[in-house]
Design a protein around this motif. Structure first.
Motif, short mmCIF file in Angstrom:
data_model
loop_
_atom_site.label_atom_id
_atom_site.label_comp_id
_atom_site.label_asym_id
_atom_site.label_seq_id
_atom_site.Cartn_x
_atom_site.Cartn_y
_atom_site.Cartn_z
N TYR B 32 -46.72 6.42 -5.62
CA TYR B 32 -48.08 6.91 -5.73
C TYR B 32 -49.01 5.72 -5.99
CZ TYR B 32 -47.03 11.90 -5.92
OH TYR B 32 -46.67 13.18 -5.60
N TYR B 36 -56.85 2.08 -12.36
CA TYR B 36 -57.26 2.04 -13.76
C TYR B 36 -58.49 1.16 -13.89
CZ TYR B 36 -52.91 4.16 -15.33
OH TYR B 36 -51.88 5.04 -15.56
N PRO B 44 -56.44 -0.18 -20.63
CA PRO B 44 -56.82 0.40 -19.33
C PRO B 44 -57.00 1.91 -19.44
CG PRO B 44 -54.98 -1.13 -19.09
CD PRO B 44 -55.19 -0.93 -20.56
N PHE B 46 -57.20 5.46 -17.11
CA PHE B 46 -56.89 6.10 -15.83
C PHE B 46 -58.18 6.56 -15.14
CE2 PHE B 46 -54.35 8.66 -12.96
CZ PHE B 46 -55.16 9.74 -12.66
N GLN B 49 -55.60 9.06 -9.09
CA GLN B 49 -54.27 8.84 -8.51
C GLN B 49 -54.13 9.67 -7.24
OE1 GLN B 49 -50.46 10.57 -10.31
NE2 GLN B 49 -50.28 8.41 -10.86
N TYR B 87 -57.95 -1.99 -11.60
CA TYR B 87 -56.58 -2.30 -11.19
C TYR B 87 -56.04 -1.21 -10.29
CZ TYR B 87 -56.45 -5.60 -15.12
OH TYR B 87 -56.68 -6.63 -16.00
N LEU B 89 -52.47 0.20 -8.93
CA LEU B 89 -51.04 0.16 -9.21
C LEU B 89 -50.31 1.05 -8.23
CD1 LEU B 89 -52.31 -0.56 -12.08
CD2 LEU B 89 -50.23 0.39 -13.01
N ILE B 93 -43.28 7.47 -9.15
CA ILE B 93 -43.37 8.31 -10.33
C ILE B 93 -42.26 9.34 -10.39
CG2 ILE B 93 -45.86 7.96 -10.40
CD1 ILE B 93 -46.16 10.87 -9.52
N ASN B 98 -40.21 4.16 -14.37
CA ASN B 98 -41.62 3.91 -14.11
C ASN B 98 -42.12 2.55 -14.55
OD1 ASN B 98 -42.41 6.31 -12.84
ND2 ASN B 98 -42.41 7.37 -14.78
N GLN B 99 -41.62 1.50 -13.93
CA GLN B 99 -42.24 0.21 -14.18
C GLN B 99 -43.57 0.18 -13.46
OE1 GLN B 99 -40.33 -3.54 -14.32
NE2 GLN B 99 -38.35 -2.67 -13.84
N PHE B 100 -44.62 0.00 -14.20
CA PHE B 100 -45.94 -0.10 -13.59
C PHE B 100 -46.42 -1.54 -13.70
CE2 PHE B 100 -46.79 4.18 -12.53
CZ PHE B 100 -46.15 4.96 -13.46
N TYR B 101 -46.67 -2.14 -12.56
CA TYR B 101 -47.10 -3.53 -12.55
C TYR B 101 -48.57 -3.61 -12.19
CZ TYR B 101 -42.42 -5.24 -13.26
OH TYR B 101 -41.21 -5.52 -13.81
N PHE B 102 -49.31 -4.23 -13.08
CA PHE B 102 -50.72 -4.47 -12.83
C PHE B 102 -50.87 -5.78 -12.07
CE2 PHE B 102 -53.13 -1.46 -15.55
CZ PHE B 102 -52.07 -0.85 -16.19
N GLY B 103 -51.70 -5.76 -11.04
CA GLY B 103 -52.03 -7.01 -10.37
C GLY B 103 -53.13 -7.71 -11.14
#
Lengths: 119, 112
Positions: B32, B36, B44, B46, B49, B87, B89, B93, B98-103
């Protein structure tokens, strides 16, 4: 509206000392996370936690770090022996997952953060 | 994990519509797309999505083309208080880890 809370808001410690950062996630959430953000840099994933155990962890989350959910409400991050480079904002997040048929939506709610300063 | 690429910064005048595009060329079937907003010294928050096509809520719209290799966050009629880092992401999900990586995010500056 329910929110994630974190204490303390600011923690100053000497290098080599242990620190415990505390978080109270939103009560009916089941997934919990710690992130850190070094000043001026991006938000970095540290660890995710579900069902009383670590689900995933990043390379940053080495043996100096540990997480615990001691009493069903608090979620803590411990750094055993702090280093200067651990100075950062640490954010806790909890996740609300809603499933409708085959689709799911995830919303992470972040706390206000704890600013950790290691001297 | 799908890597995301966004413009480093954008400027806009108050009242304008702002579109921020994010590239995620290796997005996976179960991923997904989530956006943020972050203000200085805050966590951050939300925004929106989506999985495909268009999603709209009270603050933004999210446009996702059929190939899902990019997405565009649209903020209608921005105000000075929309100055923040945004951001994009991408995450699976369906995975409880659920590793969420922010750029690096896009720093939006709204100009009076």
């Amino acid at each position: 509206e329910p929110e994630v809370t974190q204490t303390p808001s600011h923690q100053v410690t000497q290098m080599g000392q242990e620190v415990i950062l505390r978080c109270v996630p939103i009560s009916n959430h089941l997934y919990f996370y710690w992130y850190r953000q070094i000043l001026g840099q991006k938000v970095e994933f540290l660890v995710s936690f579900y069902n009383n155990e670590i689900s995933e962890k990043s390379e940053i989350f080495d043996d100096q770090f540990s997480v615990e959910r001691p009493d069903g409400s608090n979620f803590t991050l411990k750094i055993r022996s702090t280093k200067l480079e651990d100075s950062a904002m640490y954010f806790c997040a909890s996740l609300d997952r809603r499933t409708s048929g085959v689709l799911s939506t995830d919303t992470q709610y972040f706390g206000p953060g704890t600013r950790l300063t290691v001297l | 994990l799908a890597k995301t690429t966004q413009p480093i910064s954008m400027d806009s005048y108050e009242g304008q519509e702002v579109n921020i595009t994010c590239s995620h060329n290796n997005i996976a079937t179960n991923d997904y797309i989530t956006w943020y907003q972050q203000f200085p010294s805050q966590g951050p928050r939300f925004i929106i999505q989506g999985y495909k096509t268009k999603v709209t809520n009270e603050v933004a719209s999210l446009f996702i083309p059929a190939d899902r290799k990019s997405s565009t966050l649209s903020l209608p009629r921005v105000s000075l208080s929309d100055t923040a880092v945004y951001y994009c992401l991408v995450g699976d999900i369906t995975n409880t880890g659920n590793q969420f990586y922010f750029g690096t995010g896009t720093s939006l500056t709204v100009i009076p």
